[in-house]
Design an enzyme around this catalytic site. Sequence first.
Site, short mmCIF file in Angstrom:
data_model
loop_
_atom_site.label_atom_id
_atom_site.label_comp_id
_atom_site.label_asym_id
_atom_site.label_seq_id
_atom_site.Cartn_x
_atom_site.Cartn_y
_atom_site.Cartn_z
N SER A 94 0.81 -1.22 0.00
CA SER A 94 0.00 0.00 0.00
C SER A 94 0.84 1.27 0.00
O SER A 94 0.43 2.29 -0.55
CB SER A 94 -0.98 0.00 1.17
OG SER A 94 -0.30 -0.06 2.39
N CYS B 296 -7.15 -6.33 -0.03
CA CYS B 296 -5.92 -6.28 0.77
C CYS B 296 -5.30 -4.87 0.74
O CYS B 296 -5.90 -3.95 1.28
CB CYS B 296 -4.96 -7.38 0.32
SG CYS B 296 -3.80 -7.78 1.63
N HIS C 170 -7.44 -12.05 -0.48
CA HIS C 170 -7.13 -12.03 -1.91
C HIS C 170 -8.08 -12.90 -2.73
O HIS C 170 -7.75 -14.07 -3.00
CB HIS C 170 -5.70 -12.52 -2.13
CG HIS C 170 -4.66 -11.52 -1.78
ND1 HIS C 170 -4.09 -10.68 -2.71
CD2 HIS C 170 -4.10 -11.19 -0.59
CE1 HIS C 170 -3.21 -9.88 -2.12
NE2 HIS C 170 -3.19 -10.18 -0.83
N GLU D 249 -8.58 -12.96 -5.77
CA GLU D 249 -8.04 -13.25 -7.11
C GLU D 249 -7.11 -14.47 -7.09
O GLU D 249 -6.67 -14.93 -8.13
CB GLU D 249 -7.32 -12.02 -7.68
CG GLU D 249 -5.92 -11.74 -7.13
CD GLU D 249 -5.92 -11.17 -5.72
OE1 GLU D 249 -6.98 -11.12 -5.07
OE2 GLU D 249 -4.82 -10.82 -5.25
N1 GLN Z 1 0.76 -5.56 4.04
C1 GLN Z 1 0.49 -4.92 2.79
C2 GLN Z 1 0.35 -3.42 2.97
O1 GLN Z 1 0.21 -2.94 4.05
C3 GLN Z 1 -0.75 -5.48 2.13
C4 GLN Z 1 -0.48 -6.88 1.72
C5 GLN Z 1 -1.26 -7.35 0.54
O2 GLN Z 1 -1.86 -6.58 -0.21
N2 GLN Z 1 -1.22 -8.62 0.36
O3 GLN Z 1 0.38 -2.75 2.00
#
Ligand code: GLN
Length: 192
Positions: free
Chosen positions: A49, A79, A172, A174
């Site tokens: 992110s 996510c 997820h 996908e």
């Molecule tokens: N831990 C990731 C984040 O904070 C997110 C993980 C993911 O998208 N699988 O961006």
Amino acid sequence: MTKIGVLALQGAFAEHIAILKTLGVDTTEVRLPEELDGIDGLIIPGGESTTITKLMLSYELADKIKKQALDGLPIMGTCAGMIMLAQKVDGTNHLSTGIMDIAVKRNAFGRQVDSFELDLDIPAIGDEPYHAIFIRAPKIEHAGPNVDILVKLSDDTIVAAKEGNLIALAFHPELTADNRLHKYFLDIVNKR
Ligand code: GLN
């Protein structure tokens, strides 16, 4: 034909596109603001992110996505994509879109259980359990009054929610063969 944009700055965008293709919709990779024009829905995939936020701001995508969301564009964030939708991240206002009335905590499941799989009850998509894959997943710590909770774990942790045209999933969809959550999203898109 319904056209779904998938934010393709970083992360698991190709997998979302592959599932969408099996569901018979047109897809387009979104990296530039003008690629948001003419889409009927948007998926923001998982990834990292902090990276997606930086790229989204430098490519001037955040403001346009925010405006389209307010105009009713259906958006599903998975996510890291869920983190991109949240108003608050780890207690501070988020720099990305901040369009969904949720506060999220990043990497909420700790280092030992970075990644895990779990069968979830998701009444909104049917009675069959949904096998979910969590990878360094966030959780929803707080949800506003207009947010519908789609899934709570047995300890009450919220991992999926919907607010009008917006869907946030901590896991997820996908990465599994079960396409019911993509279908659920497309139902929202087609009802619009
Ligand atoms: N831990 C990731 C984040 O904070 C997110 C993980 C993911 O998208 N699988 O961006």
